[in-house]
Write a protein that holds these residues in place. Structure first.
Motif, PDB file in Angstrom:
ATOM      1  N   ASP A  70      40.630  26.705  97.897  1.00  0.00           N
ATOM      2  CA  ASP A  70      39.313  27.321  97.901  1.00  0.00           C
ATOM      3  C   ASP A  70      38.198  26.300  97.710  1.00  0.00           C
ATOM      4  O   ASP A  70      37.353  26.435  96.849  1.00  0.00           O
ATOM      5  CB  ASP A  70      39.227  28.416  96.838  1.00  0.00           C
ATOM      6  CG  ASP A  70      39.592  27.888  95.467  1.00  0.00           C
ATOM      7  OD1 ASP A  70      40.122  26.768  95.382  1.00  0.00           O
ATOM      8  OD2 ASP A  70      39.345  28.586  94.474  1.00  0.00           O
ATOM      9  N   ILE A 218      31.012  24.437  88.670  1.00  0.00           N
ATOM     10  CA  ILE A 218      29.608  24.824  88.578  1.00  0.00           C
ATOM     11  C   ILE A 218      29.146  25.145  87.154  1.00  0.00           C
ATOM     12  O   ILE A 218      28.117  24.620  86.714  1.00  0.00           O
ATOM     13  CB  ILE A 218      29.327  26.002  89.538  1.00  0.00           C
ATOM     14  CG1 ILE A 218      29.503  25.513  90.991  1.00  0.00           C
ATOM     15  CG2 ILE A 218      27.932  26.567  89.332  1.00  0.00           C
ATOM     16  CD1 ILE A 218      29.316  26.581  92.043  1.00  0.00           C
ATOM     17  N   LEU A 246      24.858  22.454  92.688  1.00  0.00           N
ATOM     18  CA  LEU A 246      24.713  23.911  92.624  1.00  0.00           C
ATOM     19  C   LEU A 246      24.580  24.368  91.172  1.00  0.00           C
ATOM     20  O   LEU A 246      23.802  25.282  90.860  1.00  0.00           O
ATOM     21  CB  LEU A 246      25.938  24.571  93.258  1.00  0.00           C
ATOM     22  CG  LEU A 246      25.842  25.199  94.651  1.00  0.00           C
ATOM     23  CD1 LEU A 246      24.729  24.630  95.507  1.00  0.00           C
ATOM     24  CD2 LEU A 246      27.170  25.127  95.383  1.00  0.00           C
ATOM     25  N   LYS A 250      21.385  26.270  89.429  1.00  0.00           N
ATOM     26  CA  LYS A 250      21.441  27.501  88.648  1.00  0.00           C
ATOM     27  C   LYS A 250      20.689  27.336  87.333  1.00  0.00           C
ATOM     28  O   LYS A 250      19.997  28.240  86.881  1.00  0.00           O
ATOM     29  CB  LYS A 250      22.896  27.885  88.361  1.00  0.00           C
ATOM     30  CG  LYS A 250      23.582  28.568  89.520  1.00  0.00           C
ATOM     31  CD  LYS A 250      24.829  29.316  89.076  1.00  0.00           C
ATOM     32  CE  LYS A 250      24.513  30.738  88.627  1.00  0.00           C
ATOM     33  NZ  LYS A 250      25.736  31.552  88.417  1.00  0.00           N
ATOM     34  N   TYR A 253      16.979  27.636  87.858  1.00  0.00           N
ATOM     35  CA  TYR A 253      16.515  29.013  88.055  1.00  0.00           C
ATOM     36  C   TYR A 253      16.167  29.627  86.707  1.00  0.00           C
ATOM     37  O   TYR A 253      15.087  30.168  86.511  1.00  0.00           O
ATOM     38  CB  TYR A 253      17.610  29.897  88.671  1.00  0.00           C
ATOM     39  CG  TYR A 253      17.962  29.601  90.107  1.00  0.00           C
ATOM     40  CD1 TYR A 253      16.989  29.187  91.023  1.00  0.00           C
ATOM     41  CD2 TYR A 253      19.278  29.785  90.553  1.00  0.00           C
ATOM     42  CE1 TYR A 253      17.340  28.944  92.342  1.00  0.00           C
ATOM     43  CE2 TYR A 253      19.621  29.551  91.867  1.00  0.00           C
ATOM     44  CZ  TYR A 253      18.655  29.119  92.767  1.00  0.00           C
ATOM     45  OH  TYR A 253      18.999  28.899  94.061  1.00  0.00           O
ATOM     46  N   VAL A 273      27.568  25.901 102.038  1.00  0.00           N
ATOM     47  CA  VAL A 273      26.700  26.689 101.166  1.00  0.00           C
ATOM     48  C   VAL A 273      25.369  25.986 100.888  1.00  0.00           C
ATOM     49  O   VAL A 273      24.363  26.626 100.630  1.00  0.00           O
ATOM     50  CB  VAL A 273      27.416  27.026  99.836  1.00  0.00           C
ATOM     51  CG1 VAL A 273      27.841  25.771  99.123  1.00  0.00           C
ATOM     52  CG2 VAL A 273      26.550  27.867  98.938  1.00  0.00           C
TER      53      VAL A 273
END
Lengths: 332, 332
Positions: A70, A218, A246, A250, A253, A273
């Motif tokens: 993955d 992450i 990434l 986050k 944000y 992504v």
DNA sequence: CTGAAAGCGCTTACAG
DNA sequence: CTGAAAGCGCTTACAG
């Protein structure tokens, strides 16, 4: 019930060995060939691959060991290997090790035991046990992603990607930099990218760089980012992977920071992504699929004992997007 | 040079058949067992799987056919299958078809020819040729993602996920809805989700719903979104997959719309990326990895001729996140 | 509990 | 060009 070579031999009225010769492209008389072809068509015969492998002691299967399924890098690389191998009439067998180095070792032996023609390892870390295993099994081995002086390998150009990223960041006016890296056990990601980056910094104008280390995932990167933002208030985060970037994103944000005005971010990888998110991520893109294709070609060369370079370096490209302020008028 | 069962027999001073019995869990005397164990340890012996398969006429390998490697759903499902199969001492062989239905058919025959124990197909569409192939090969088959009356299958609860999503959207006060779906050739995604959703709408308060169809990929969804926003000015996009929702999200960025204030979005899938992006996506999560594990168990049941249900339905869960305004005071 | 023998379906020298 | 025979590494009745 599927038929065997004996059935064909009987049907065609010839010996098994003649059928076998026919199957393997040996010379057979015209009349014989026709009889055999007819018998095969009638029965829909296909050779039993296990019996073939048992004798031949070699398959046309290339084992590929991958730490995880993955991840963008892994799946793209696998796709590249698979496509190329198919084209060359080889088959790919995947072994997923779920990030266990021990399972990697097991897979190496298991592949050798299954008489595979060769092994491609999407490498993260090469331990002594890996080296032992590679030397013990008597089949060609190719590393992807990490280099090693003893084995054939294909790597991404981590050093120069890091170097160019360093130049890029300086050129855009950033002078207060947080480099968020990973463990040096990972030579490619943890050492080479950082080395290249450092080199660029050392050649550039005076500036402040803090080096940090975090995990590949992450949430860990996000946690590291919170701390660093508080501590050193950098104007840019240079992250050793897109996933880490990434995580930083986050964090920004929830801190209410605006990218790239308050804080810029860059990554390495070029994951799909990074283009989907907003703001999109400036990153050093590697060519995983192409690397996989090249690796497959090289592996087949190795299997057929054609000489190839010990080390192949795959290219990269800096992709400018929205997470860095490209107005270089200012110094940050 | 790897050793054979004869080497072990000689080393241990017993017969090959005794070693074989030991290996396969048959009863052997205490002293014999020790000698054999010692010999195996010394040589690092592991049985040759080809020879085993040749006799047994059956392998412990399950072939898994997957339309693509670079999708969250696919990789999670594969991971689930792989983990579970390993635990049960089976092996997984992956065949990536790069979204070619023809290659799926080829893989079915090829797997059968390799005497695999069973085939799991991550299905998108079941054609007549699939049915033919499944009937021709004489090994167990399990479908994931699509159901079919003739074969064993494991599906996600698309209908009820759609139904609950419909209820959720109405409950949050949305009355001007754009449903962005896909081709009805895909029964699970194109038909079932929509049916469930429609049912909920039909049971709810008066509202306006427009149904659209787009492709599975992000750029296509993005393009569709631009048009629809212009045309019907919906207050919410209900997208049949997370990827489609991602495309809509990209469209809203460039249109300068604020999510969820100006426009809300929902997806189906629960892809990892939906949590990373900002705003994060409200979606119906499916449990791909768990589904893979269950599929693996069922396949092993089938291989061992234990009865299982023809149809198994995996669960889902609506995940509330930021892309929908949960303040239901208003009607939009 | 243990062993000798046959056989799984193929390939590979070796004769002819 | 063709065939008889041995063998790849294992498993499976069958005796003992």
């Amino acid at each position: 019930m599927s038929s065997t070579i004996s059935d064909i031999a009987k049907l065609a009225g010839v010996a098994k060995s003649t059928v076998s010769r026919f199957l393997n492209g040996g010379s057979v008389g015209e009349a014989t060939r026709k009889k055999i072809e007819k018998a095969i068509k009638e029965t829909g015969y296909t050779p039993n691959p296990f019996a073939q492998s048992l004798k031949a002691k070699k398959t046309n299967i290339i084992g590929t060991i991958v730490p995880r399924l993955d991840s963008y890098a892994a799946s793209q690389t696998l796709i590249g290997i698979d496509e190329q191998l198919k084209e060359m009439n080889y088959q790919m067998l995947i072994s997923n090790t779920s990030q266990s180095l021990e399972r990697e070792i097991e897979s190496i032996y298991s592949f050798a035991n299954q008489k595979l023609a060769g092994i491609i390892l999407l490498a993260t870390e090469i331990t002594d046990k890996h080296i032992q295993a590679f030397e013990a099994v008597n089949i060609p081995v190719l590393l992807i992603g990490q280099e090693h002086k003893e084995f054939h390998s294909l790597i991404h150009d981590d050093y120069h990607a890091g170097y160019e990223m360093g130049q890029y960041v300086l050129e855009k006016g950033y002078r207060n930099i947080a480099y968020l890296g990973v463990t040096e056990k990972d030579i490619a990601v943890g050492v080479k990218r950082k080395q290249g980056f450092k080199q660029a910094i050392s050649e550039g104008p005076e500036c402040q760089v803090h080096y940090y280390e975090t995990e590949f995932n992450i949430p860990a990167a996000q946690a590291s980012a919170y701390k660093i933002i508080k501590e050193s208030k950098p104007s840019i985060f240079v992250c050793a992977t897109d996933n880490i970037a990434l995580g930083v994103l986050k964090a920004t944000y929830s801190e209410g920071l605006t990218i790239p005005k308050d804080l810029a971010i860059t990554g390495f990888g070029g994951y799909e992504v990074t283009e989907i998110i907003h703001p999109s991520l400036t990153t050093a893109k590697f060519f995983y699929k192409e690397a996989g294709q090249t690796a497959a070609k090289h592996m087949v060369d190795l299997v057929n004992e054609r000489p190839i370079e010990k080390l192949t370096i795959s290219k990269y490209e800096i992709i400018e997007r929205e997470s860095v302020d490209t107005n270089s008028k200012h110094i940050l």
